[in-house]
Design a protein around this motif. Structure first.
Motif, mmCIF file in Angstrom:
data_model
loop_
_atom_site.group_PDB
_atom_site.id
_atom_site.type_symbol
_atom_site.label_atom_id
_atom_site.label_comp_id
_atom_site.label_asym_id
_atom_site.label_seq_id
_atom_site.Cartn_x
_atom_site.Cartn_y
_atom_site.Cartn_z
ATOM 1 N N LYS A 150 37.009 -7.055 36.074
ATOM 2 C CA LYS A 150 37.982 -6.446 37.183
ATOM 3 C C LYS A 150 39.259 -7.156 35.927
ATOM 4 O O LYS A 150 39.770 -6.856 34.746
ATOM 5 C CB LYS A 150 38.171 -6.879 37.612
ATOM 6 C CG LYS A 150 39.608 -6.383 37.721
ATOM 7 C CD LYS A 150 40.198 -7.140 40.147
ATOM 8 C CE LYS A 150 40.858 -7.174 41.116
ATOM 9 N NZ LYS A 150 42.468 -5.856 39.860
ATOM 10 N N GLN A 151 38.917 -8.211 35.254
ATOM 11 C CA GLN A 151 40.309 -9.423 34.123
ATOM 12 C C GLN A 151 39.992 -8.353 33.064
ATOM 13 O O GLN A 151 40.825 -8.289 32.306
ATOM 14 C CB GLN A 151 39.317 -10.104 34.235
ATOM 15 C CG GLN A 151 39.899 -11.215 33.028
ATOM 16 C CD GLN A 151 39.396 -12.319 32.637
ATOM 17 O OE1 GLN A 151 38.168 -12.834 33.276
ATOM 18 N NE2 GLN A 151 40.650 -13.549 32.788
ATOM 19 N N ILE A 152 39.093 -8.281 32.429
ATOM 20 C CA ILE A 152 39.068 -7.321 31.052
ATOM 21 C C ILE A 152 39.158 -5.729 31.355
ATOM 22 O O ILE A 152 40.463 -5.956 30.578
ATOM 23 C CB ILE A 152 36.886 -6.905 31.112
ATOM 24 C CG1 ILE A 152 36.793 -8.252 30.143
ATOM 25 C CG2 ILE A 152 37.212 -5.994 29.367
ATOM 26 C CD1 ILE A 152 34.693 -8.211 30.327
ATOM 27 N N PHE A 153 39.268 -5.098 32.345
ATOM 28 C CA PHE A 153 40.319 -3.508 32.584
ATOM 29 C C PHE A 153 41.663 -4.271 32.574
ATOM 30 O O PHE A 153 42.413 -3.303 32.085
ATOM 31 C CB PHE A 153 39.621 -3.231 33.328
ATOM 32 C CG PHE A 153 38.213 -1.965 33.075
ATOM 33 C CD1 PHE A 153 38.529 -1.300 32.667
ATOM 34 C CD2 PHE A 153 36.827 -2.551 33.280
ATOM 35 C CE1 PHE A 153 37.520 -0.352 32.198
ATOM 36 C CE2 PHE A 153 35.944 -1.792 33.421
ATOM 37 C CZ PHE A 153 36.570 -0.591 32.486
ATOM 38 N N ASP A 154 42.011 -5.300 33.439
ATOM 39 C CA ASP A 154 42.927 -5.443 33.525
ATOM 40 C C ASP A 154 44.028 -6.183 32.420
ATOM 41 O O ASP A 154 45.157 -5.063 32.103
ATOM 42 C CB ASP A 154 42.709 -6.766 34.768
ATOM 43 C CG ASP A 154 43.081 -6.109 36.200
ATOM 44 O OD1 ASP A 154 43.178 -5.127 36.148
ATOM 45 O OD2 ASP A 154 43.108 -7.047 37.855
ATOM 46 N N GLU A 155 43.175 -6.537 31.499
ATOM 47 C CA GLU A 155 43.671 -7.346 30.702
ATOM 48 C C GLU A 155 44.386 -6.287 29.521
ATOM 49 O O GLU A 155 44.970 -5.912 28.633
ATOM 50 C CB GLU A 155 43.547 -8.094 29.979
ATOM 51 C CG GLU A 155 43.437 -9.373 30.807
ATOM 52 C CD GLU A 155 42.732 -10.506 30.393
ATOM 53 O OE1 GLU A 155 42.475 -10.924 28.764
ATOM 54 O OE2 GLU A 155 42.242 -12.021 31.332
ATOM 55 N N CYS A 156 42.617 -5.211 29.693
ATOM 56 C CA CYS A 156 43.336 -4.263 28.737
ATOM 57 C C CYS A 156 44.415 -2.718 28.916
ATOM 58 O O CYS A 156 44.892 -2.597 28.367
ATOM 59 C CB CYS A 156 42.055 -3.540 28.420
ATOM 60 S SG CYS A 156 41.013 -3.934 26.924
ATOM 61 N N PHE A 157 44.543 -2.605 30.324
ATOM 62 C CA PHE A 157 45.219 -2.273 30.775
ATOM 63 C C PHE A 157 46.722 -2.657 30.449
ATOM 64 O O PHE A 157 47.596 -2.025 30.181
ATOM 65 C CB PHE A 157 45.334 -1.271 32.908
ATOM 66 C CG PHE A 157 44.319 -0.431 32.419
ATOM 67 C CD1 PHE A 157 44.736 0.647 32.041
ATOM 68 C CD2 PHE A 157 43.002 -0.647 32.991
ATOM 69 C CE1 PHE A 157 43.919 2.159 32.333
ATOM 70 C CE2 PHE A 157 42.171 0.131 33.303
ATOM 71 C CZ PHE A 157 42.803 1.909 32.658
ATOM 72 N N GLU A 158 47.194 -3.713 30.675
ATOM 73 C CA GLU A 158 48.407 -3.967 30.547
ATOM 74 C C GLU A 158 49.205 -4.439 28.908
ATOM 75 O O GLU A 158 49.818 -4.399 28.676
ATOM 76 C CB GLU A 158 48.497 -5.978 31.506
ATOM 77 C CG GLU A 158 48.783 -5.658 32.539
ATOM 78 C CD GLU A 158 48.491 -7.399 33.073
ATOM 79 O OE1 GLU A 158 48.111 -8.487 32.862
ATOM 80 O OE2 GLU A 158 47.955 -7.187 34.562
ATOM 81 N N LYS A 159 47.812 -4.592 28.532
ATOM 82 C CA LYS A 159 48.055 -4.927 26.515
ATOM 83 C C LYS A 159 48.533 -3.506 26.345
ATOM 84 O O LYS A 159 49.431 -3.102 25.370
ATOM 85 C CB LYS A 159 47.079 -5.595 25.804
ATOM 86 C CG LYS A 159 47.138 -5.648 24.579
ATOM 87 C CD LYS A 159 48.463 -7.037 24.696
ATOM 88 C CE LYS A 159 48.323 -7.745 23.256
ATOM 89 N NZ LYS A 159 49.589 -8.862 23.216
ATOM 90 N N ALA A 160 48.021 -2.328 26.886
ATOM 91 C CA ALA A 160 48.363 -1.098 27.060
ATOM 92 C C ALA A 160 48.905 -0.334 27.089
ATOM 93 O O ALA A 160 49.815 0.004 26.227
ATOM 94 C CB ALA A 160 47.392 -0.182 26.952
ATOM 95 N N ALA A 161 49.553 -0.916 28.119
ATOM 96 C CA ALA A 161 51.441 -0.708 28.607
ATOM 97 C C ALA A 161 52.267 -1.204 27.468
ATOM 98 O O ALA A 161 53.644 -0.266 27.381
ATOM 99 C CB ALA A 161 51.540 -1.251 29.979
ATOM 100 N N GLU A 162 52.322 -2.284 27.427
ATOM 101 C CA GLU A 162 52.842 -3.098 26.244
ATOM 102 C C GLU A 162 53.195 -2.295 24.685
ATOM 103 O O GLU A 162 54.014 -2.106 24.529
ATOM 104 C CB GLU A 162 52.787 -4.269 26.391
ATOM 105 C CG GLU A 162 53.091 -5.447 25.903
ATOM 106 C CD GLU A 162 53.081 -6.960 25.665
ATOM 107 O OE1 GLU A 162 52.520 -7.311 25.196
ATOM 108 O OE2 GLU A 162 51.840 -7.334 26.853
#
Lengths: 228, 228
Positions: free
Chosen positions: B120-132
């Motif tokens: 979950k941490q890896i996916f969350d961080e990837c999605f957040e960074k991609a949103a940015e």
């Protein structure tokens, strides 16, 4: 020249203070299998290259502790001890300087103390290639995509370098007579800076370097596989 | 823009024929833990990103076999199926084309079917960074020395790229509208060829790609560590 015409040395480099593991003891002294990492490496080297003289580089002030470990685990393998330096370069240099070699043709394999899973085949191939070319390092293909300076590069041109790294002694002495440079990340890079070509030998992914807790998880399953 | 403003998709790419393992069954269908690799990956994705729609790319002709595996292991996670192509590029492209997205703001994570140990941490961080940033990939530092085109390069500038790799859907559609090029080794390299900057997110070494027998040794010990 054939590999068998040379005297052989193996320098086991374990001069590091193991800061990456943030453990109270250096990572080369952490438990592994039935003893500790460095004893497992020493046993593997001795059985892989039984005709080699072994030089072991330890952190400053750890010789007595090491001898106590050898006693505890009943390790009687002959080796000489050298005190390490502040960087790997200085540790390896101290070990090379300790080799008595007047008029001697010799090959030297340099191996990480925290790589207990190399084997006879890897050492044999490195020594043979070094006899032929002067310098040979064990390395593996990379199964992940690779970015360098945040650009994609062709992973088929990328090799992940392991140890052993084998060299003709005279070449190694010349390389380590150079002034230290922070770009010297491994022994091959020191020798390469003389303009020498480095031959590559196919290594094995199992020959992992134990630096992080995850590596010890892998190591325990490899050890169990060996013992079963 | 915040990650929560987007719809989310995860494309699980398992279109490969697993030639590296030289096994009779593709590596994504090999046993792992209590089921098989691909079911473990699907379960991990579903629990890591419960609000995402999941698109699974399978090898041509393997949909029935996959459904039989889902029945056998009682896997009821919702997902749509897409048939893969001859190269990863065409598999991903087919999955992107399957996404219905009229006027929709969406983020898409592309993940290897043979990486069951992301979290979950890896996916969350990837999605957040991609949103940015529009494009973000998970990657790790390299602990070995690295040679590129048989020269030493600075390993601190080297990143080993994993998946998930997350992108804004519109950017991904534009990237995969390009003509296929053999230098496209991963999704980031396809998007990068548009001139887009790729953001890097710190991954975890545990997020291994199961391609060779040695990887399965590691995987079993990771699974056992999770189950105990």
């Amino acid at each position: 020249m054939q590999c068998s015409s040379y005297n052989k040395y193996v320098i086991i480099v374990a001069g590091g203070s193991g800061r990456r593991m943030s453990a109270s003891v250096e990572k080369q002294f952490l438990p592994l299998g039935e003893s500790v990492v460095l004893i497992e490496t020493l046993k593997m080297v001795s059985s892989s290259v039984p005709d080699a003289k072994i030089v072991l580089v330890l952190p400053i002030g750890r010789a007595d502790y090491w001898r106590s470990l050898c006693d505890k685990y009943n390790c009687r393998i002959a080796h000489s001890l050298v005190e390490g330096g502040s960087e790997r370069f200085f540790s390896v240099k101290a070990a090379i300087d300790s080799i008595e070699c007047i008029g001697e043709k010799a090959l030297v394999a340099i191996h990480d103390g925290v790589r207990p899973f190399a084997d006879k085949q890897i050492f044999d191939e490195c020594f043979e290639k070094a006899a032929e070319c002067g310098a040979a390092v064990s390395c593996c293909d990379c199964t992940d995509s690779v970015r360098y300076q945040n650009k994609s590069i062709d992973r088929s041109e990328v090799k992940l370098v392991q140890t052993p790294q084998c060299f003709e002694l005279s070449l190694l002495q010349k390389a380590y007579a150079q002034t230290y440079n922070p770009t010297f990340t491994d022994d091959a890079s020191v020798v390469e800076s003389l303009g020498t070509e480095i031959a590559l030998v196919e290594g094995k992914r199992e020959n992992i370097k134990l630096t992080k807790p995850f590596d010890f998880v892998i190591a325990e399953s490899l050890i169990n596989g060996k013992l079963n």
